[in-house]
Design a protein around this motif. Structure first.
Motif, PDB file in Angstrom:
ATOM      1  N   ILE A 214     -45.803 -56.024 -29.304  1.00  0.00           N
ATOM      2  CA  ILE A 214     -44.965 -54.989 -28.709  1.00  0.00           C
ATOM      3  C   ILE A 214     -45.460 -53.608 -29.137  1.00  0.00           C
ATOM      4  O   ILE A 214     -45.660 -53.351 -30.323  1.00  0.00           O
ATOM      5  CB  ILE A 214     -43.490 -55.186 -29.101  1.00  0.00           C
ATOM      6  N   GLY A 215     -45.669 -52.736 -28.166  1.00  0.00           N
ATOM      7  CA  GLY A 215     -46.156 -51.389 -28.434  1.00  0.00           C
ATOM      8  C   GLY A 215     -47.656 -51.234 -28.356  1.00  0.00           C
ATOM      9  O   GLY A 215     -48.165 -50.113 -28.342  1.00  0.00           O
ATOM     10  N   SER A 216     -48.387 -52.350 -28.292  1.00  0.00           N
ATOM     11  CA  SER A 216     -49.841 -52.268 -28.239  1.00  0.00           C
ATOM     12  C   SER A 216     -50.304 -51.961 -26.819  1.00  0.00           C
ATOM     13  O   SER A 216     -49.623 -52.259 -25.846  1.00  0.00           O
ATOM     14  CB  SER A 216     -50.475 -53.570 -28.730  1.00  0.00           C
ATOM     15  N   THR A 285     -40.861 -43.645 -25.491  1.00  0.00           N
ATOM     16  CA  THR A 285     -40.254 -43.413 -24.172  1.00  0.00           C
ATOM     17  C   THR A 285     -40.817 -44.334 -23.093  1.00  0.00           C
ATOM     18  O   THR A 285     -40.281 -44.378 -21.980  1.00  0.00           O
ATOM     19  CB  THR A 285     -40.488 -41.962 -23.728  1.00  0.00           C
ATOM     20  N   HIS A 286     -41.896 -45.049 -23.416  1.00  0.00           N
ATOM     21  CA  HIS A 286     -42.615 -45.893 -22.444  1.00  0.00           C
ATOM     22  C   HIS A 286     -43.195 -45.070 -21.297  1.00  0.00           C
ATOM     23  O   HIS A 286     -43.355 -45.580 -20.191  1.00  0.00           O
ATOM     24  CB  HIS A 286     -41.698 -46.998 -21.885  1.00  0.00           C
ATOM     25  N   GLN A 294     -50.651 -33.792 -15.543  1.00  0.00           N
ATOM     26  CA  GLN A 294     -49.403 -34.140 -16.247  1.00  0.00           C
ATOM     27  C   GLN A 294     -48.430 -34.985 -15.431  1.00  0.00           C
ATOM     28  O   GLN A 294     -47.223 -34.959 -15.675  1.00  0.00           O
ATOM     29  CB  GLN A 294     -48.681 -32.869 -16.742  1.00  0.00           C
ATOM     30  N   SER A 295     -48.922 -35.739 -14.455  1.00  0.00           N
ATOM     31  CA  SER A 295     -48.046 -36.720 -13.811  1.00  0.00           C
ATOM     32  C   SER A 295     -47.645 -37.754 -14.859  1.00  0.00           C
ATOM     33  O   SER A 295     -48.471 -38.223 -15.640  1.00  0.00           O
ATOM     34  CB  SER A 295     -48.761 -37.401 -12.650  1.00  0.00           C
ATOM     35  N   THR A 296     -46.368 -38.109 -14.882  1.00  0.00           N
ATOM     36  CA  THR A 296     -45.848 -39.017 -15.897  1.00  0.00           C
ATOM     37  C   THR A 296     -45.178 -40.206 -15.227  1.00  0.00           C
ATOM     38  O   THR A 296     -44.388 -40.039 -14.285  1.00  0.00           O
ATOM     39  CB  THR A 296     -44.834 -38.283 -16.800  1.00  0.00           C
ATOM     40  N   PHE A 297     -45.496 -41.412 -15.723  1.00  0.00           N
ATOM     41  CA  PHE A 297     -45.003 -42.658 -15.131  1.00  0.00           C
ATOM     42  C   PHE A 297     -44.225 -43.449 -16.180  1.00  0.00           C
ATOM     43  O   PHE A 297     -44.597 -43.472 -17.360  1.00  0.00           O
ATOM     44  CB  PHE A 297     -46.172 -43.497 -14.607  1.00  0.00           C
ATOM     45  N   ASP A 298     -43.155 -44.115 -15.744  1.00  0.00           N
ATOM     46  CA  ASP A 298     -42.320 -44.922 -16.641  1.00  0.00           C
ATOM     47  C   ASP A 298     -42.768 -46.377 -16.570  1.00  0.00           C
ATOM     48  O   ASP A 298     -42.499 -47.079 -15.593  1.00  0.00           O
ATOM     49  CB  ASP A 298     -40.851 -44.779 -16.238  1.00  0.00           C
ATOM     50  N   VAL A 299     -43.467 -46.834 -17.604  1.00  0.00           N
ATOM     51  CA  VAL A 299     -43.998 -48.198 -17.638  1.00  0.00           C
ATOM     52  C   VAL A 299     -42.874 -49.229 -17.622  1.00  0.00           C
ATOM     53  O   VAL A 299     -43.031 -50.323 -17.067  1.00  0.00           O
ATOM     54  CB  VAL A 299     -44.895 -48.376 -18.885  1.00  0.00           C
TER      55      VAL A 299
END
Length: 346
Positions: A214-216, A285-286, A294-299
């Motif tokens: 998790i987190g990798s 924040t995922h 700077q486009s940001t996506f929510d994994v």
């Protein structure tokens, strides 16, 4: 020091009583500065040399335009990346020479052969009278006469030829491809297919689900990518970012509920804005950030856009595990990767 009798007067240059707050109603018109003649105005040989220079520049523009068309025909694009480099170089050099030839010729013509007499005009009402319009037309005719284009036939022919040929550098490739193959189908599919193992980039070592904590974050390519004849081109389309998050934080839809494995999700690394590599992951924040704009996506939520100019989520690669515990693709991406293009339906 002399003190002025009237405190409102300001003493200047040691002269008492000079009131600098008083301004004259009008200033004397200084007139136009003395006109400086150029060598081309006094020496016919210098004017002839300038004319030849302008003609040569227009001829260079003509050659550049012809070279662009020749490069387009003689250097067609193929699947080999080297042909793309050669074609871009040929087209770029041709367009550069064609445009610079026209630009430099116009500037040199204006500086050396056209009239450079200073002209001052008084302000006029916005709506011009008929007399003013007639005068404007006469001024244009005088300008044509001063440019010398009427008595310089070769120069006029070179200019017209250069200006006429340059649009062909754009029109010929455009028309030539209207009914041709823009190869847009290459953007619709990658080499990911059912059963293809996920491998680390750049080592190419297959990834087991047990190795992903998790987190990798893993930068991923298809297993066996280098065996492909055009592996660099395929890598540019199929590169993937693999992340594992707590499965309880993962938001899925009816369509994507089986596309992850125990919270391990895989998304295309190609930003849907202009195609930059998206690889800056913020674990708390995922959020996945594109460094270009700077486009940001929510994994955790299907890689949906939460900020920036991108308009679409990152395409998700559906994954599972094989009998040996290695992560494998269930299929290719369900939509084209990367930015939008004219034949894309979504």
């Amino acid at each position: 020091m002399t003190t002025p009798e009237n405190p409102n007067d300001v003493v200047a240059s040691g002269t008492p009583g000079t009131d600098l707050t008083t301004h004259p109603e009008r200033f004397t018109d200084p007139g136009m500065p003395e006109h400086q003649l150029r060598s081309t105005d006094t020496d016919p040989r210098a004017a002839k040399r300038a004319e030849r220079t302008v003609i040569i520049l227009f001829v260079l523009s003509i050659l550049g335009a012809i070279g662009t068309i020749v490069a387009y025909v003689a250097l067609p694009l193929t699947d080999d990346p080297s042909t793309v480099k050669a074609a871009n170089l040929g087209l770029g050099l041709g367009l550069t020479i064609s445009l610079l030839g026209i630009g430099f010729a116009a500037v040199h013509w204006a500086k050396t052969l056209m009239s450079d007499h200073e002209v001052a005009e008084k302000r006029k009402p916005v709506a011009s009278s008929q007399e003013d319009r007639v005068a404007a037309v006469q001024a244009l005719n005088d300008g044509v006469r001063d440019s010398g284009i009427g008595r310089r036939g070769v120069l006029k022919g070179a200019m017209i030829s250069a200006l006429a040929l340059f649009p062909l550098t754009i029109a010929v490739p455009l028309v030539g491809n209207l009914g041709g193959d823009w190869k847009v189908s290459k953007f619709r599919h990658t080499i990911w297919s059912k059963g293809t193992r996920l491998a680390q980039d750049p080592s190419g070592r297959p990834i087991k689900a047990a190795d992903v904590t998790i987190g990798s974050v893993f930068h991923v390519i298809p297993d066996g990518l280098r065996e492909h004849s055009h592996w660099l081109e395929e890598k540019a389309k199929s590169i993937v970012l693999l992340v594992r998050i707590d499965e309880r934080e993962l938001k899925t839809t009816e369509k994507t509920k089986d596309w992850h494995y125990n919270g391990i999700v895989a998304y295309s690394k190609i930003c849907t804005h202009v195609g930059c590599p998206v690889a800056l992951y913020e674990q708390q924040t995922h959020h996945l950030l594109c460094p270009c704009h700077q486009s940001t996506f929510d994994v955790a939520d299907g890689a949906k856009v939460v900020f920036g100019p991108a308009k679409r989520p990152l395409p998700q690669l559906p994954i599972t595990v094989d009998d040996e515990g290695y992560l494998v693709a269930q299929a290719d991406f369900d939509e084209p990767v990367g930015p939008s293009y004219w034949e894309r339906l979504k």
